[in-house]
Scaffold this motif. Structure first.
Motif, mmCIF file in Angstrom:
data_model
loop_
_atom_site.group_PDB
_atom_site.id
_atom_site.type_symbol
_atom_site.label_atom_id
_atom_site.label_comp_id
_atom_site.label_asym_id
_atom_site.label_seq_id
_atom_site.Cartn_x
_atom_site.Cartn_y
_atom_site.Cartn_z
ATOM 1 N N PRO A 8 0.813 -1.223 0.000
ATOM 2 C CA PRO A 8 0.000 0.000 0.000
ATOM 3 C C PRO A 8 0.845 1.270 0.000
ATOM 4 O O PRO A 8 2.019 1.250 0.384
ATOM 5 N N GLU A 9 0.231 2.352 -0.445
ATOM 6 C CA GLU A 9 0.851 3.664 -0.270
ATOM 7 C C GLU A 9 0.794 3.995 1.214
ATOM 8 O O GLU A 9 -0.157 3.637 1.912
ATOM 9 N N CYS A 10 1.818 4.651 1.730
ATOM 10 C CA CYS A 10 1.845 4.913 3.160
ATOM 11 C C CYS A 10 2.512 6.247 3.471
ATOM 12 O O CYS A 10 3.228 6.819 2.653
ATOM 13 N N ARG A 11 2.233 6.706 4.685
ATOM 14 C CA ARG A 11 2.877 7.906 5.210
ATOM 15 C C ARG A 11 3.017 7.743 6.720
ATOM 16 O O ARG A 11 2.059 7.340 7.394
ATOM 17 N N PHE A 12 4.186 8.034 7.246
ATOM 18 C CA PHE A 12 4.436 7.909 8.678
ATOM 19 C C PHE A 12 4.252 9.263 9.341
ATOM 20 O O PHE A 12 4.781 10.281 8.875
ATOM 21 N N LEU A 13 3.508 9.268 10.445
ATOM 22 C CA LEU A 13 3.222 10.493 11.186
ATOM 23 C C LEU A 13 3.780 10.365 12.598
ATOM 24 O O LEU A 13 3.713 9.293 13.212
ATOM 25 N N GLY A 14 4.336 11.467 13.106
ATOM 26 C CA GLY A 14 4.873 11.452 14.460
ATOM 27 C C GLY A 14 6.193 12.193 14.550
ATOM 28 O O GLY A 14 6.597 12.899 13.616
ATOM 29 N N PRO A 15 6.887 12.061 15.672
ATOM 30 C CA PRO A 15 8.186 12.724 15.851
ATOM 31 C C PRO A 15 9.149 12.340 14.731
ATOM 32 O O PRO A 15 9.233 11.173 14.337
ATOM 33 N N GLU A 16 9.874 13.320 14.222
ATOM 34 C CA GLU A 16 10.730 13.111 13.052
ATOM 35 C C GLU A 16 11.773 12.025 13.264
ATOM 36 O O GLU A 16 12.010 11.193 12.369
ATOM 37 N N VAL A 17 12.398 11.997 14.422
ATOM 38 C CA VAL A 17 13.445 11.004 14.663
ATOM 39 C C VAL A 17 12.861 9.591 14.653
ATOM 40 O O VAL A 17 13.392 8.679 14.009
ATOM 41 N N ALA A 18 11.746 9.413 15.364
ATOM 42 C CA ALA A 18 11.133 8.083 15.464
ATOM 43 C C ALA A 18 10.604 7.608 14.118
ATOM 44 O O ALA A 18 10.828 6.456 13.727
ATOM 45 N N THR A 19 9.912 8.489 13.398
ATOM 46 C CA THR A 19 9.359 8.079 12.103
ATOM 47 C C THR A 19 10.469 7.848 11.081
ATOM 48 O O THR A 19 10.316 7.023 10.177
ATOM 49 N N GLY A 20 11.585 8.567 11.232
ATOM 50 C CA GLY A 20 12.714 8.366 10.326
ATOM 51 C C GLY A 20 13.276 6.961 10.433
ATOM 52 O O GLY A 20 13.614 6.323 9.427
ATOM 53 N N ILE A 21 13.355 6.450 11.661
ATOM 54 C CA ILE A 21 13.851 5.087 11.877
ATOM 55 C C ILE A 21 12.898 4.065 11.269
ATOM 56 O O ILE A 21 13.315 3.122 10.584
ATOM 57 N N ILE A 22 11.593 4.280 11.494
ATOM 58 C CA ILE A 22 10.596 3.336 10.973
ATOM 59 C C ILE A 22 10.577 3.364 9.449
ATOM 60 O O ILE A 22 10.457 2.322 8.793
ATOM 61 N N LEU A 23 10.724 4.557 8.874
ATOM 62 C CA LEU A 23 10.725 4.679 7.417
ATOM 63 C C LEU A 23 11.898 3.933 6.796
ATOM 64 O O LEU A 23 11.753 3.275 5.750
ATOM 65 N N LYS A 24 13.044 3.994 7.442
ATOM 66 C CA LYS A 24 14.215 3.260 6.936
ATOM 67 C C LYS A 24 13.962 1.756 6.968
ATOM 68 O O LYS A 24 14.329 1.033 6.039
ATOM 69 N N GLN A 25 13.322 1.284 8.033
ATOM 70 C CA GLN A 25 12.983 -0.139 8.122
ATOM 71 C C GLN A 25 12.020 -0.525 7.000
ATOM 72 O O GLN A 25 12.174 -1.570 6.359
ATOM 73 N N TRP A 26 11.039 0.324 6.760
ATOM 74 C CA TRP A 26 10.035 0.058 5.720
ATOM 75 C C TRP A 26 10.694 -0.047 4.349
ATOM 76 O O TRP A 26 10.411 -0.971 3.584
#
Length: 281
Positions: free
Chosen positions: A151-169
């Motif tokens: 799916p298309e996605c977008r991560f919302l939240g604190p920049e540092v935390a979402t940055g880590i999750i985005l890299k995993q994704w």
């Protein structure tokens, strides 16, 4: 102001009534007196209810009717000189059959995960905002035509935390398999076990709501104004017509460094419930 539609000839009533009889009067929800529109109730194979609105042109049945329904996308209506209302209903049923996997996927998401938005999703809704914990959430847009795909996605939240999750994704993106259950794919890409719904976590609905997240559902110009704390220390808000305190809370929230503005919404971390939320500006 548009001129009212002229009452149709008696012959059109006979035609429409006969075609409704073919579908079944028990499935008819309503019929306009001028025959401008009618609505049928249709159940799909999972007993989901669908209201099919059919608008009839004044030159019906020669003219092509138009349809409206609560589905993510409509189908092209194949209409010929000898077509009847039962053909419209049949084509709609065939369209519903194509959407079964889409709705089953969303139902599995709603059942297995913590859904922040939408609160009361319609059958046409193809997005879900999922709580990931630690102030982060994931906004998913499911492909209605092929729901098993990434799916298309977008991560919302604190920049540092979402940055880590985005890299995993991104790192795990190639591991997505259309043959694997949707929730299992999400967990694999996020490298974590996703939270279950509140009832599984022992969190009641009134413990996770707050004035910041839910102010968008109040009437225009009205805001909750009274802040209270429950036994868990979570804040909740009530409305009594004087939006002073909530106004201050929302203003403080909207100017904080944790929020951004995008397409008419304030997007940011909500300090009350500890996850990201979307609030209309």
């Amino acid at each position: 102001m548009a001129n009212p539609r002229a009452m149709p000839h008696a012959s059109m009533y006979r035609v429409v009534y006969a075609e409704i009889e073919e579908v079944g009067w028990e499935h008819l929800l309503y019929l306009e007196k001028d025959l401008s529109s009618l609505c049928f109730r249709v159940l799909d194979e999972k007993e989901r209810r669908h209201d099919l609105l059919i608008e009839l042109p004044q030159n019906y049945p020669e003219g092509l009717p138009s349809i409206t329904a609560d589905v993510p996308y409509l189908f092209y209506l194949n209409w010929m000189a000898n077509s009847r209302l039962k053909d419209v209903v049949q084509q709609f049923k065939e369209h519903l059959q194509k959407l079964q996997a889409f709705w089953s996927t969303l139902e599995s998401i709603d059942k297995s995960l913590v859904i922040i938005n939408p609160k009361r999703p319609s059958l046409a809704s193809s997005y879900r905002q999922i709580c990931l914990g630690d102030g982060c959430s994931l906004l998913l847009c499911i492909n209605a035509r092929n729901p098993a795909t990434l799916p298309e996605c977008r991560f919302l939240g604190p920049e540092v935390a979402t940055g880590i999750i985005l890299k995993q994704w991104k790192r795990n993106g190639r591991k997505w398999s259309n043959d694997r259950p949707f929730i299992e794919n999400l967990s694999l890409l996020l490298e974590t076990k996703l939270h279950g719904p509140p009832k599984d976590c022992g969190v009641e609905d009134n413990q996770i709501e707050c004035g910041i997240c839910y102010a968008q559902y109040l009437p225009l110009g009205q805001l909750p104004c009274e802040a209270t704390c429950n036994e868990e220390g979570r804040k909740s808000f009530s409305f009594d017509g004087e939006p002073l305190l909530a106004g201050e809370v929302l203003i403080e929230h909207s100017v904080s460094s944790s929020v951004s503005r995008d397409l008419g919404f304030i997007v940011g971390f909500c300090s009350i419930v500890s996850w990201s939320c979307l609030t209309e500006q």
